[in-house]
Design a protein around this motif. Structure first.
Motif, short mmCIF file in Angstrom:
data_model
loop_
_atom_site.label_atom_id
_atom_site.label_comp_id
_atom_site.label_asym_id
_atom_site.label_seq_id
_atom_site.Cartn_x
_atom_site.Cartn_y
_atom_site.Cartn_z
N ILE A 40 1.10 -0.81 -0.10
CA ILE A 40 0.07 -0.02 -0.02
C ILE A 40 0.83 1.30 0.20
CG2 ILE A 40 -0.35 0.03 2.46
CD1 ILE A 40 -3.19 0.78 -0.28
N PHE A 41 1.95 1.09 0.47
CA PHE A 41 3.05 2.68 0.42
C PHE A 41 3.45 3.04 -0.94
CE2 PHE A 41 2.87 0.46 5.07
CZ PHE A 41 3.01 1.82 6.07
N ASP A 42 3.76 2.23 -1.47
CA ASP A 42 4.45 2.31 -2.33
C ASP A 42 2.60 2.42 -3.79
OD1 ASP A 42 6.91 1.63 -2.73
OD2 ASP A 42 6.44 -0.29 -3.69
N LEU A 43 1.76 1.72 -3.37
CA LEU A 43 0.35 2.10 -4.29
C LEU A 43 -0.04 3.90 -4.25
CD1 LEU A 43 -1.62 -0.88 -4.12
CD2 LEU A 43 -0.62 -0.11 -6.37
N MET A 44 0.40 4.50 -2.96
CA MET A 44 -0.17 5.42 -2.29
C MET A 44 0.61 6.90 -2.53
SD MET A 44 -3.30 5.02 -0.55
CE MET A 44 -3.49 6.12 0.29
N SER A 45 2.47 6.05 -2.96
CA SER A 45 3.05 7.17 -2.70
C SER A 45 3.11 8.81 -3.72
CB SER A 45 4.46 6.13 -2.69
OG SER A 45 3.98 5.94 -4.80
N GLU A 46 2.01 8.02 -4.32
CA GLU A 46 1.61 9.40 -5.02
C GLU A 46 0.23 9.54 -5.50
OE1 GLU A 46 3.24 10.46 -8.83
OE2 GLU A 46 4.72 9.98 -8.55
N SER A 47 -0.71 9.08 -4.06
CA SER A 47 -2.45 9.38 -4.38
C SER A 47 -2.18 10.90 -4.06
CB SER A 47 -2.55 8.63 -3.19
OG SER A 47 -1.71 9.21 -1.04
N TYR A 48 -3.58 11.18 -4.07
CA TYR A 48 -3.65 13.10 -3.31
C TYR A 48 -5.14 13.10 -3.36
CZ TYR A 48 -0.70 14.18 -7.26
OH TYR A 48 0.00 14.06 -8.08
N ASP A 49 -5.31 13.70 -1.92
CA ASP A 49 -6.50 13.83 -1.40
C ASP A 49 -7.16 15.05 -1.64
OD1 ASP A 49 -8.37 14.50 0.69
OD2 ASP A 49 -7.17 13.58 2.76
N LEU A 50 -7.85 14.64 -2.41
CA LEU A 50 -8.64 15.60 -2.98
C LEU A 50 -9.32 16.37 -2.00
CD1 LEU A 50 -9.52 16.92 -6.16
CD2 LEU A 50 -11.42 15.77 -6.22
N GLY A 51 -9.31 16.74 -1.03
CA GLY A 51 -10.54 17.58 -0.01
C GLY A 51 -8.99 18.54 0.11
N ILE A 52 -7.75 18.06 0.22
CA ILE A 52 -6.82 19.09 0.63
C ILE A 52 -6.70 19.75 -0.13
CG2 ILE A 52 -4.65 19.24 1.88
CD1 ILE A 52 -5.38 16.37 3.64
N LEU A 53 -6.54 19.21 -1.73
CA LEU A 53 -5.82 19.96 -2.52
C LEU A 53 -6.62 20.87 -2.42
CD1 LEU A 53 -4.30 16.87 -4.45
CD2 LEU A 53 -3.47 19.34 -3.98
N LEU A 54 -7.97 20.52 -3.08
CA LEU A 54 -9.15 21.63 -3.18
C LEU A 54 -8.90 23.04 -2.17
CD1 LEU A 54 -11.81 20.01 -4.06
CD2 LEU A 54 -10.79 21.08 -5.60
N GLN A 55 -8.77 22.70 -0.81
CA GLN A 55 -8.54 23.71 0.22
C GLN A 55 -6.91 24.61 -0.37
OE1 GLN A 55 -9.63 23.32 4.22
NE2 GLN A 55 -10.96 21.96 4.04
N THR A 56 -6.30 23.40 -0.09
CA THR A 56 -4.75 24.00 -0.58
C THR A 56 -5.05 25.31 -1.61
OG1 THR A 56 -3.60 22.35 -0.59
CG2 THR A 56 -3.90 23.22 1.57
N ASN A 57 -5.36 24.24 -2.81
CA ASN A 57 -5.24 25.25 -4.86
C ASN A 57 -5.67 25.96 -5.07
OD1 ASN A 57 -2.33 23.89 -4.05
ND2 ASN A 57 -3.22 21.94 -4.19
N LEU A 58 -6.92 25.65 -4.89
CA LEU A 58 -8.23 26.32 -5.18
C LEU A 58 -9.37 26.97 -3.93
CD1 LEU A 58 -9.09 26.54 -7.97
CD2 LEU A 58 -10.88 24.39 -7.44
N LEU A 59 -9.95 27.01 -3.22
CA LEU A 59 -10.94 27.35 -2.91
C LEU A 59 -10.58 27.79 -1.31
CD1 LEU A 59 -12.98 24.09 -2.86
CD2 LEU A 59 -13.68 25.97 -4.37
N GLY A 60 -8.93 27.64 -1.01
CA GLY A 60 -9.01 28.14 0.28
C GLY A 60 -9.98 27.76 1.30
N GLU A 61 -9.62 28.06 3.10
CA GLU A 61 -9.94 27.17 4.02
C GLU A 61 -11.70 28.05 4.32
OE1 GLU A 61 -9.12 25.09 6.14
OE2 GLU A 61 -7.58 25.65 4.71
N TYR A 62 -12.22 26.06 4.04
CA TYR A 62 -13.75 26.44 4.61
C TYR A 62 -14.51 25.45 5.78
CZ TYR A 62 -14.62 29.08 0.26
OH TYR A 62 -13.99 30.64 -0.45
N ASP A 63 -15.80 25.96 6.51
CA ASP A 63 -15.56 25.04 7.23
C ASP A 63 -16.24 24.23 6.49
OD1 ASP A 63 -14.61 26.72 9.66
OD2 ASP A 63 -17.18 27.86 9.77
N ASP A 64 -17.10 23.84 5.58
CA ASP A 64 -18.17 22.33 5.29
C ASP A 64 -17.58 22.68 4.12
OD1 ASP A 64 -20.14 21.04 5.95
OD2 ASP A 64 -21.10 22.14 5.76
#
Length: 134
Positions: A40-64
């Motif tokens: 799993i560590f190799d499989l997840m080495s290039e994985s992305y948490d879309l929620g974190i990517l959206l907040q940090t790169n597109l939408l900014g911090e939102y509560d909900d």
């Protein structure tokens, strides 16, 4: 076929998930270590948490900014199961692991099915937008 074997057999090597807090990734890795599936560590080495990517790169911090709220807007998908939240699902699963308290598995599976379809709809729509603009 196990989940790990399924991932290994996919043409698309990038894993995209929506946890928005790394909970899912940590939980998955812990369970894979428990079952001696360290791939799993190799499989997840290039994985992305879309929620974190959206907040940090597109939408900014939102509560909900959860998947259930974003799916109708970005993915044109509406959840069928509206009575549970991701936090509740995580709590129920943690209670099962720690205390052996059996949750309503059908309810959890239906919630997870909605999560999978919601995430797919968002990824498909974003890919479609990127493909039409390039």
């Amino acid at each position: 076929m196990s989940f790990i074997d399924f991932l290994k057999n996919q043409n698309e090597s990038t894993i995209v998930y929506y946890g928005n807090n790394y909970f899912d990734e940590k939980c998955l890795k812990q369970r894979c270590v428990h079952w001696d599936r360290h791939e799993i560590f190799d499989l997840m080495s290039e994985s992305y948490d879309l929620g974190i990517l959206l907040q940090t790169n597109l939408l900014g911090e939102y509560d909900d900014i959860n998947l259930k709220n974003l799916a109708p807007i970005i993915g044109d998908f509406n959840y069928e199961n509206t009575e549970l939240t991701g936090f509740q699902v995580g709590s129920l699963y943690t209670s099962y692991l720690l205390d052996g308290i059996e949750p309503d598995w059908e309810k959890l599976m239906n919630y997870n099915k909605d999560d999978v379809y919601a995430l797919k709809s968002i990824v498909d729509n974003v890919r479609n937008i990127l493909n039409t603009t390039s």
